[in-house]
Design an enzyme around this catalytic site. Structure first.
Site, PDB file in Angstrom:
ATOM      1  N   LYS A  11       1.636   3.787 -11.271  1.00 42.66           N
ATOM      2  CA  LYS A  11       0.523   2.908 -10.918  1.00 42.66           C
ATOM      3  C   LYS A  11       0.159   1.977 -12.067  1.00 42.66           C
ATOM      4  O   LYS A  11      -0.280   0.846 -11.849  1.00 42.66           O
ATOM      5  CB  LYS A  11      -0.673   3.746 -10.471  1.00 42.66           C
ATOM      6  CG  LYS A  11      -0.449   4.412  -9.112  1.00 42.66           C
ATOM      7  CD  LYS A  11      -0.061   3.391  -8.037  1.00 42.66           C
ATOM      8  CE  LYS A  11       0.001   3.992  -6.654  1.00 42.66           C
ATOM      9  NZ  LYS A  11       0.306   2.992  -5.608  1.00 42.66           N
ATOM     10  N   ALA A  52       1.983   6.753 -14.420  1.00 45.24           N
ATOM     11  CA  ALA A  52       2.910   5.762 -14.983  1.00 45.24           C
ATOM     12  C   ALA A  52       3.322   4.736 -13.933  1.00 45.24           C
ATOM     13  O   ALA A  52       3.414   3.531 -14.226  1.00 45.24           O
ATOM     14  CB  ALA A  52       4.140   6.468 -15.548  1.00 45.24           C
ATOM     15  N   SER A  97      -4.096   2.455  -8.600  1.00 49.75           N
ATOM     16  CA  SER A  97      -4.964   3.637  -8.623  1.00 49.75           C
ATOM     17  C   SER A  97      -5.690   3.681  -9.957  1.00 49.75           C
ATOM     18  O   SER A  97      -5.197   3.149 -10.971  1.00 49.75           O
ATOM     19  CB  SER A  97      -4.128   4.918  -8.465  1.00 49.75           C
ATOM     20  OG  SER A  97      -4.886   6.068  -8.785  1.00 49.75           O
ATOM     21  N   TYR A 105       2.891   9.918 -11.657  1.00 49.26           N
ATOM     22  CA  TYR A 105       2.121   9.067 -10.749  1.00 49.26           C
ATOM     23  C   TYR A 105       1.336   8.009 -11.528  1.00 49.26           C
ATOM     24  O   TYR A 105       1.350   6.821 -11.180  1.00 49.26           O
ATOM     25  CB  TYR A 105       1.158   9.916  -9.924  1.00 49.26           C
ATOM     26  CG  TYR A 105       0.261   9.106  -9.016  1.00 49.26           C
ATOM     27  CD1 TYR A 105       0.774   8.469  -7.890  1.00 49.26           C
ATOM     28  CD2 TYR A 105      -1.097   8.976  -9.288  1.00 49.26           C
ATOM     29  CE1 TYR A 105      -0.045   7.721  -7.056  1.00 49.26           C
ATOM     30  CE2 TYR A 105      -1.923   8.231  -8.457  1.00 49.26           C
ATOM     31  CZ  TYR A 105      -1.399   7.610  -7.346  1.00 49.26           C
ATOM     32  OH  TYR A 105      -2.209   6.864  -6.524  1.00 49.26           O
ATOM     33  N   ASN A 120       0.803  -1.210   0.000  1.00 47.20           N
ATOM     34  CA  ASN A 120       0.000   0.000   0.000  1.00 47.20           C
ATOM     35  C   ASN A 120       0.846   1.275   0.000  1.00 47.20           C
ATOM     36  O   ASN A 120       0.369   2.337  -0.393  1.00 47.20           O
ATOM     37  CB  ASN A 120      -0.924  -0.007   1.227  1.00 47.20           C
ATOM     38  CG  ASN A 120      -1.706   1.271   1.392  1.00 47.20           C
ATOM     39  OD1 ASN A 120      -2.459   1.671   0.513  1.00 47.20           O
ATOM     40  ND2 ASN A 120      -1.533   1.932   2.534  1.00 47.20           N
TER      41      ASN A 120
END
Length: 247
Positions: free
Chosen positions: A161, A159, A144, A157, A91
């Site tokens: 995820k 890329a 995400s 970000y 996480n």
């Protein structure tokens, strides 16, 4: 409440954030002993107390997941202390960013890649050999909707995820025959952190339900993927986004 995870050990990274606190509470409610990993030592002490309210064993690991040597050393010690790790929830990540590709410094791209992608890889590799040896394990990676749709002005970000989603699918094919299930969950708008209140939500125009998803709602989905009832779900990326609108 039925203690479905009694006798199991779960490693939760990013344990002190909003979703992290939800994961700690939900897994503890279900009876899992917990290894709680984060960088924030003070907040880790707080979430450890939350877990222990449910009568489970909880230990904290202060660790920078972008540091492979540190990850290997600390998680090896944690696994020895507990005897095993049954569940891994990756996480931990960074996400607050808003800049066009042309304006995003290379250093920021590297930081996002180091933490969100390589950090996930390092933690996974650190516990995978033990799972393979025992012939059992559940891994859930938190991605995400940005990795699914792609968010403008959040390319770095998005890329990272997207990479986590692809990593999850590929890894699942490698290890399913060894008793290990790997899946991915992609939240949309998760409620803002509100301490121990994991049921809080706020209004948002981003999805058709008109509200954010609570930390509990997201954590319950992740916990379900760790149950035996979910054993036939393999290599999936499950969106939990309240009917996300076009981004």
């Amino acid at each position: 409440m039925e203690k479905k995870f009694s006798g199991k050990v779960a490693l939760i990274t990013g344990a002190t954030g909003g979703l992290g606190r939800g994961l700690v509470t939900v897994f503890a409610e279900k009876g899992a002993d917990l290894i709680l990993l984060d960088l924030n030592e003070e907040k880790l002490a707080e979430v450890k107390k939350t877990a222990e309210k449910y009568g489970v064993r909880a230990e904290t690991v202060v660790c920078d997941i972008a540091d492979e040597e540190q990850v290997n050393e600390k998680l090896s010690a944690a696994e020895k202390a507990f005897g095993k790790i049954d569940f891994l929830v990756n996480n931990a990540a960074i996400w607050k960013c808003k800049s066009a590709v042309i304006d995003t410094p290379t250093e920021e791209w590297r930081r996002f890649m180091d933490i969100n992608v390589m950090g996930t890889v390092f933690v996974t590799r650190a516990v995978l050999s033990g799972m393979i040896e025992r012939g059992y394990g559940k891994i859930v990676n938190v991605a995400s909707v940005a990795g699914h749709y792609g968010n403008a002005n959040m390319a770095h970000y998005s890329a990272t995820k997207g990479a986590v989603i692809a990593f999850s699918a590929a890894l699942s094919k490698e290890v399913i025959g060894q008793g290990i299930n790997v899946n991915c969950v992609s939240p949309g708008t998760v409620s803002r952190e509100a301490g121990e209140d994991i049921d809080v939500f706020h209004e948002t125009p981003l999805c058709r339900l008109g509200r954010s998803g609570t930390a509990r709602e997201n954590a319950e989905l992740i916990a379900f993927l760790c149950t035996d009832e979910a054993r036939y779900i393999v290599g999936q990326n499950i969106l939990i986004d309240g009917g996300r609108k076009s981004i």
